[in-house]
Design a protein around this motif. Structure first.
Motif, short mmCIF file in Angstrom:
data_model
loop_
_atom_site.label_atom_id
_atom_site.label_comp_id
_atom_site.label_asym_id
_atom_site.label_seq_id
_atom_site.Cartn_x
_atom_site.Cartn_y
_atom_site.Cartn_z
N ASN A 144 18.69 -3.39 -1.21
CA ASN A 144 18.56 -2.50 -2.36
C ASN A 144 17.84 -3.15 -3.54
OD1 ASN A 144 20.09 -0.56 -0.93
ND2 ASN A 144 21.94 -1.73 -1.47
N SER A 145 17.24 -4.32 -3.32
CA SER A 145 16.61 -5.01 -4.44
C SER A 145 15.36 -4.25 -4.90
CB SER A 145 16.23 -6.43 -4.03
OG SER A 145 15.21 -6.38 -3.06
N LYS A 146 14.92 -4.60 -6.11
CA LYS A 146 13.71 -3.98 -6.67
C LYS A 146 12.50 -4.30 -5.82
CE LYS A 146 13.71 -2.48 -11.37
NZ LYS A 146 14.65 -3.13 -12.30
N ILE A 147 12.41 -5.57 -5.40
CA ILE A 147 11.25 -5.98 -4.59
C ILE A 147 11.17 -5.13 -3.35
CG2 ILE A 147 10.19 -7.90 -3.33
CD1 ILE A 147 11.67 -9.83 -5.07
N ALA A 148 12.32 -4.92 -2.70
CA ALA A 148 12.32 -4.17 -1.45
C ALA A 148 11.88 -2.74 -1.67
CB ALA A 148 13.70 -4.21 -0.81
N THR A 198 9.99 -1.60 -4.01
CA THR A 198 8.56 -1.62 -4.30
C THR A 198 7.77 -1.78 -3.00
OG1 THR A 198 9.15 -2.80 -6.30
CG2 THR A 198 6.80 -2.64 -5.79
N LEU A 199 8.21 -2.72 -2.17
CA LEU A 199 7.53 -2.95 -0.89
C LEU A 199 7.56 -1.70 -0.01
CD1 LEU A 199 8.62 -6.54 0.20
CD2 LEU A 199 6.31 -5.71 -0.22
N ARG A 200 8.75 -1.07 0.01
CA ARG A 200 8.92 0.12 0.84
C ARG A 200 7.92 1.19 0.40
NH1 ARG A 200 14.31 0.60 0.07
NH2 ARG A 200 14.74 -0.97 1.64
N PHE A 201 7.80 1.35 -0.92
CA PHE A 201 6.85 2.31 -1.48
C PHE A 201 5.44 1.94 -1.04
CE2 PHE A 201 4.31 3.85 -5.17
CZ PHE A 201 4.53 5.20 -4.96
N GLY A 202 5.13 0.64 -1.15
CA GLY A 202 3.80 0.16 -0.76
C GLY A 202 3.50 0.44 0.70
N VAL A 203 4.48 0.21 1.55
CA VAL A 203 4.28 0.44 2.98
C VAL A 203 4.03 1.92 3.24
CG1 VAL A 203 5.45 0.41 5.22
CG2 VAL A 203 5.59 -1.57 3.74
N ASP A 204 4.77 2.78 2.52
CA ASP A 204 4.56 4.22 2.69
C ASP A 204 3.16 4.63 2.27
OD1 ASP A 204 6.99 4.53 3.76
OD2 ASP A 204 7.97 5.27 1.95
N ILE A 205 2.70 4.04 1.15
CA ILE A 205 1.33 4.34 0.70
C ILE A 205 0.33 3.88 1.75
CG2 ILE A 205 -0.41 3.80 -1.03
CD1 ILE A 205 1.57 5.25 -2.46
N LEU A 206 0.55 2.66 2.26
CA LEU A 206 -0.35 2.09 3.26
C LEU A 206 -0.45 3.01 4.47
CD1 LEU A 206 -2.12 -0.29 4.04
CD2 LEU A 206 -0.12 -1.42 4.99
N ALA A 207 0.69 3.62 4.83
CA ALA A 207 0.70 4.50 5.99
C ALA A 207 -0.18 5.72 5.78
CB ALA A 207 2.13 4.93 6.30
N SER A 208 -0.40 6.08 4.52
CA SER A 208 -1.19 7.30 4.29
C SER A 208 -2.58 6.99 3.76
CB SER A 208 -0.44 8.25 3.35
OG SER A 208 0.00 7.54 2.22
N VAL A 209 -2.94 5.73 3.69
CA VAL A 209 -4.31 5.38 3.28
C VAL A 209 -5.26 5.85 4.38
CG1 VAL A 209 -5.92 3.46 2.97
CG2 VAL A 209 -3.72 3.42 1.82
N PRO A 210 -6.33 6.55 4.02
CA PRO A 210 -7.28 6.99 5.06
C PRO A 210 -7.81 5.77 5.83
CG PRO A 210 -7.79 8.00 2.95
CD PRO A 210 -6.72 7.00 2.69
N SER A 211 -7.98 5.92 7.12
CA SER A 211 -8.30 4.76 7.94
C SER A 211 -9.68 4.20 7.62
CB SER A 211 -8.17 5.09 9.42
OG SER A 211 -9.01 6.17 9.73
N ILE A 212 -10.56 5.06 7.09
CA ILE A 212 -11.90 4.57 6.74
C ILE A 212 -11.81 3.53 5.62
CG2 ILE A 212 -12.39 6.43 5.09
CD1 ILE A 212 -15.08 5.18 7.39
N ILE A 213 -10.83 3.74 4.72
CA ILE A 213 -10.65 2.79 3.61
C ILE A 213 -10.19 1.45 4.16
CG2 ILE A 213 -9.43 2.38 1.44
CD1 ILE A 213 -11.12 4.82 1.24
N VAL A 214 -9.27 1.51 5.13
CA VAL A 214 -8.81 0.28 5.78
C VAL A 214 -10.01 -0.41 6.44
CG1 VAL A 214 -7.35 -0.65 7.61
CG2 VAL A 214 -6.48 1.15 6.11
N GLY A 215 -10.88 0.40 7.07
CA GLY A 215 -12.08 -0.14 7.69
C GLY A 215 -12.96 -0.84 6.67
N LEU A 216 -13.15 -0.20 5.51
CA LEU A 216 -13.98 -0.79 4.45
C LEU A 216 -13.39 -2.12 4.00
CD1 LEU A 216 -14.98 2.18 2.13
CD2 LEU A 216 -16.51 0.58 3.30
N PHE A 217 -12.06 -2.15 3.87
CA PHE A 217 -11.37 -3.38 3.46
C PHE A 217 -11.63 -4.49 4.47
CE2 PHE A 217 -7.44 -5.95 3.84
CZ PHE A 217 -7.54 -6.61 2.63
N ALA A 218 -11.45 -4.16 5.75
CA ALA A 218 -11.68 -5.16 6.79
C ALA A 218 -13.14 -5.59 6.79
CB ALA A 218 -11.29 -4.61 8.16
N TYR A 219 -14.02 -4.65 6.49
CA TYR A 219 -15.45 -4.97 6.41
C TYR A 219 -15.68 -6.02 5.32
CZ TYR A 219 -20.48 -4.32 6.00
OH TYR A 219 -21.83 -4.54 5.97
#
Lengths: 289, 255
Positions: free
Chosen positions: A105-109, A111-132
């Motif tokens: 239940n910590s704040k870090i967790a 925040t991380l959980r929120f981040g992971v959820d956002i990551l799950a909905s990032v369009p895959s092309i953006i992930v591709g650009l990042f890897a590029y």
């Protein structure tokens, strides 16, 4: 008495309403499932016609000549998925472990959980650009490594969130039993909690893999494509989705047929992966209360 | 009954859940090879109290303990004491049987040793058989040691948990209402077991059931609203308690 009569009078209307709503919900369910069924039927129909043994053993044929296959793309997809799993699965499971066991239940967790959820909905092309930007540009060429990296990023949220959810299903009293035996916390988590939900976590991993296997956009940028066998992990590599894309938009009849065959194989792969995991993991391994 | 040495002792133990003061100044002594029962109405703090004895209380978020608990004379709450080493010496059986769901009967019993680094198959086999015999479960499971622990009946599962706790040879065993979810026959088996086990371990048992306390314990402590009202020989608590609140409780006037 008045109330009783009135309720009886309302009864017919209530029943009619009930039937209408039920019919409506059933219709909505059909509409939801129809695309799945029609895509499946269409792909199987068109793909099956173009299917041949050569498809699995031959390299793509040059324009104009018939035959050929996608053997390099099939193995390429396997290599990419394996690379992605190599990075994505350990990171995902460990992340899930942190979120459920240590961060809790910590704040870090949260925040991380929120981040992971956002990551799950990032369009895959953006992930591709990042890897590029972080892999392809420094290496100065597209490569299997870059593709695997991009797919890994897409897998991590699925694996992490499923792991977290499943670990949380393990009841507190099981953890307490371990702790009360004088077993150190990390051993309780790995050998009792994680082990108990491993079957279900594997399902999560398979879903992550199935998603990664079908991604096209990030691979266009990172693994590029190739009409040849792979020359190494630091070189561009063919993959089914990219090959399908290349062939499908080409003006050549032969290539378009091959694209259908590729789509058929890809759908089959994802389908088998889903059904297969469900069959393997048929026993519920989570403790029931 | 001959007086034996004091193995476990609490000195002014206080336990908190956040701001709730659940246990107030409880000082008690537990003698070797005796059974001490904790009785009292629901919510009186008896379960919380025994969880302070093996440092399980602090596993609840926001919970803390003040005071001293002396195991063989040394304070288990002294800074630097590892709760893991305490829990190896003070075993615990819970209200609800909680065998490890993914493990076989054998591995359930062997878990404490295995995960503490014992790997020798012969040693493990010996310990598992001895513990299951101690828990009066051996004859029922000896032909299916590889079956999942959760495949047993409720009463058997609870005895499996007792065997699991005994496998690490703790000198003290805490039992938190171990029979409250069991039928009368399984309950009788466990009570019988408790009376046999006290030859080897010191037992502290929480129970809702006053007849049970009267049947199996040497000493009884009565808890009320976070306080330990009185502790005495069981025979005396149930015949002539000193405190009127104890008398009211055991005669059924409340609770």
């Amino acid at each position: 008495m008045n109330i009783r009569n009135q309720l009886a009078a309302n009864d017919g209307r209530r029943r009619l309403k009930n039937q209408i709503m039920c019919a409506f919900l059933f219709l909505a369910a059909i509409v939801a499932i129809a695309p799945l069924v029609s895509v499946f039927v269409y792909v199987v129909q068109r793909g099956y016609q173009a299917m041949s043994w050569d498809f699995f053993t031959q390299l793509p044929a040059a324009v104009g000549s018939s035959g050929g296959g996608m053997a390099n793309a099939i193995t390429g997809t396997m290599v990419l998925v394996a690379l992605a799993s190599l990075i994505g699965v350990p990171v995902g499971i460990c992340g899930g472990l942190y979120l459920s066991e240590f961060g809790a239940n910590s704040k870090i967790a949260s925040t991380l959980r929120f981040g992971v959820d956002i990551l799950a909905s990032v369009p895959s092309i953006i992930v591709g650009l990042f890897a590029y930007a972080v892999v392809v540009m420094p290496m100065k060429r597209p490569s299997a490594l870059a593709g695997g990296f991009a797919l890994a990023i897409l897998m991590i949220p699925t694996v992490a969130r499923t792991s977290e959810a499943l670990l949380k299903l393990v009841p507190v009293h099981i953890r307490e039993a371990g702790l009360a035996l004088g077993i150190p916390r990390w051993k309780v988590i790995i050998f009792i909690v994680l082990r108990g939900s491993m079957g279900a976590i594997i399902t999560g991993i398979m879903l992550g893999i199935a998603r990664a296997a079908g991604e096209t956009a990030p691979l266009l940028l990172t693994a590029a494509g190739s009409q040849h066998w792979s020359h190494g992990l630091d070189q561009p590599i063919a993959s089914l989705p990219v090959q399908i894309y290349t062939f499908a938009i080409s003006p050549y009849d032969e290539w378009q047929k091959q694209a259908w065959a590729g789509a058929f194989v890809l759908v089959l792969f994802v389908f088998v992966l889903n059904i297969g995991t469900r069959l393997i993991i048929k026993r519920p391994t989570i403790a029931k209360d | 009954m001959a007086q034996t040495s004091i193995i476990l002792q609490t000195k002014r133990v206080n336990a908190y859940f956040g701001k709730v003061h659940a246990i107030q100044d409880v000082s008690l002594e537990f003698r070797s090879n005796t059974v001490t029962a904790m009785i009292g109405p629901s919510g009186c703090g008896k379960s919380t109290f025994i969880r302070t004895l093996n440092r399980m209380h602090e596993e609840v978020p926001g919970a803390r303990v003040e005071g001293e608990v002396l195991l063989d004379g040394s304070n288990i709450y002294q800074p630097g004491v590892d709760p893991v080493s305490i829990r190896r010496r003070i075993g615990m059986v819970f209200q609800k049987a909680n065998p490890f769901p993914s493990l076989s009967i054998f591995d359930n019993v062997a878990a404490g040793l295995k995960l503490a680094g014992f790997q020798r198959r012969t040693v493990l086999q010996e310990v598992v058989e001895r513990s299951l015999r101690q828990a009066a479960l051996w004859d029922e499971v000896k032909d299916k040691l590889k079956a999942p622990g959760t495949s047993l009946s409720g009463g058997q599962q609870q005895r499996l948990c007792i065997a699991r706790a005994l496998a690490v040879s703790p000198p003290v065993l805490l039992m938190d209402e171990p029979t409250s979810a069991l039928d009368p026959i399984s309950t009788a088996k466990i009570e019988e077991l408790v009376m046999e086990l006290k030859n080897e371990v010191t037992i502290v048992i929480v129970t809702h059931n006053m007849q049970q306390a009267a049947r199996i314990s040497d000493h009884t402590a009565f808890f009320l609203m976070g306080e330990m009202v009185e502790c005495d020989l069981t025979s005396r608590i149930f015949t002539k308690p000193r405190d009127s609140r104890t008398e009211n409780y055991i005669t059924g006037r409340f609770g």
